[in-house]
Scaffold this motif. Structure first.
Motif, PDB file in Angstrom:
ATOM      1  N   GLU A  24       0.828  -1.204   0.000  1.00  0.00           N
ATOM      2  CA  GLU A  24       0.000   0.000   0.000  1.00  0.00           C
ATOM      3  C   GLU A  24       0.860   1.251   0.000  1.00  0.00           C
ATOM      4  O   GLU A  24       0.570   2.221  -0.698  1.00  0.00           O
ATOM      5  N   ALA A  25       1.945   1.233   0.763  1.00  0.00           N
ATOM      6  CA  ALA A  25       2.812   2.404   0.857  1.00  0.00           C
ATOM      7  C   ALA A  25       3.523   2.669  -0.452  1.00  0.00           C
ATOM      8  O   ALA A  25       3.662   3.828  -0.869  1.00  0.00           O
ATOM      9  N   GLY A  52       5.228   8.645   8.162  1.00  0.00           N
ATOM     10  CA  GLY A  52       5.063   7.350   8.786  1.00  0.00           C
ATOM     11  C   GLY A  52       5.790   6.274   7.993  1.00  0.00           C
ATOM     12  O   GLY A  52       6.234   6.488   6.870  1.00  0.00           O
ATOM     13  N   ALA A  53       5.907   5.115   8.579  1.00  0.00           N
ATOM     14  CA  ALA A  53       6.616   4.027   7.921  1.00  0.00           C
ATOM     15  C   ALA A  53       5.877   3.532   6.688  1.00  0.00           C
ATOM     16  O   ALA A  53       6.488   3.242   5.666  1.00  0.00           O
ATOM     17  N   TYR A  54       4.559   3.457   6.769  1.00  0.00           N
ATOM     18  CA  TYR A  54       3.783   2.902   5.666  1.00  0.00           C
ATOM     19  C   TYR A  54       2.863   3.909   5.005  1.00  0.00           C
ATOM     20  O   TYR A  54       2.270   3.641   3.984  1.00  0.00           O
ATOM     21  N   ASP A  55       2.711   5.100   5.600  1.00  0.00           N
ATOM     22  CA  ASP A  55       1.844   6.131   5.055  1.00  0.00           C
ATOM     23  C   ASP A  55       2.506   7.470   5.306  1.00  0.00           C
ATOM     24  O   ASP A  55       3.043   7.711   6.395  1.00  0.00           O
ATOM     25  N   ARG A  56       2.512   8.348   4.310  1.00  0.00           N
ATOM     26  CA  ARG A  56       3.193   9.621   4.472  1.00  0.00           C
ATOM     27  C   ARG A  56       2.539  10.475   5.543  1.00  0.00           C
ATOM     28  O   ARG A  56       3.192  11.157   6.306  1.00  0.00           O
ATOM     29  N   ASP A  57       1.232  10.445   5.629  1.00  0.00           N
ATOM     30  CA  ASP A  57       0.505  11.247   6.607  1.00  0.00           C
ATOM     31  C   ASP A  57       0.297  10.428   7.870  1.00  0.00           C
ATOM     32  O   ASP A  57      -0.377   9.403   7.852  1.00  0.00           O
ATOM     33  N   THR A  58       0.874  10.880   8.975  1.00  0.00           N
ATOM     34  CA  THR A  58       0.732  10.161  10.240  1.00  0.00           C
ATOM     35  C   THR A  58      -0.453  10.652  11.054  1.00  0.00           C
ATOM     36  O   THR A  58      -0.820  10.031  12.036  1.00  0.00           O
ATOM     37  N   GLY A  59      -1.022  11.788  10.681  1.00  0.00           N
ATOM     38  CA  GLY A  59      -2.134  12.357  11.437  1.00  0.00           C
ATOM     39  C   GLY A  59      -1.656  13.251  12.566  1.00  0.00           C
ATOM     40  O   GLY A  59      -2.465  13.816  13.296  1.00  0.00           O
TER      41      GLY A  59
END
Length: 91
Positions: A24-25, A52-59
């Motif tokens: 997914e990333a 984030g490790a798997y998603d650019r947006d960590t929230g």
């Protein structure tokens, strides 16, 4: 094994959930590509950013803005009250 080819390089190692997250990333159409865990590169400018490790947006930006909004008003009100108290003591 996941359908995407990007995690096939791992074979049967690391577990299906991790391989799915990597798939997914690495297939994100956001204009960023994953360089390494937590490092993202803008496709247009070439700038690298942390995420984030798997998603650019960590929230984290959303959480920070909420905290600042709620905390900033409280601190502002406390400062105003302190100023009023000092003004009353000086009189």
């Amino acid at each position: 094994m996941s359908k995407n080819k990007s995690s096939k390089r791992f074979g049967a190692r690391y577990g299906s959930r991790i391989r799915k997250n990597v798939d997914e990333a690495e297939s994100t159409p956001e204009g960023f590509e994953r360089v390494a865990a937590g490092i993202w590169k803008d496709k247009e400018t070439g700038k690298k950013v942390a995420g984030g490790a798997y998603d650019r947006d960590t929230g984290a930006d959303e959480i920070l803005s909420k905290a600042l909004k709620s905390g900033a008003t409280v601190e502002f009100e406390e400062l105003e009250e302190a100023k009023e108290e000092l003004a009353e003591e000086e009189e």
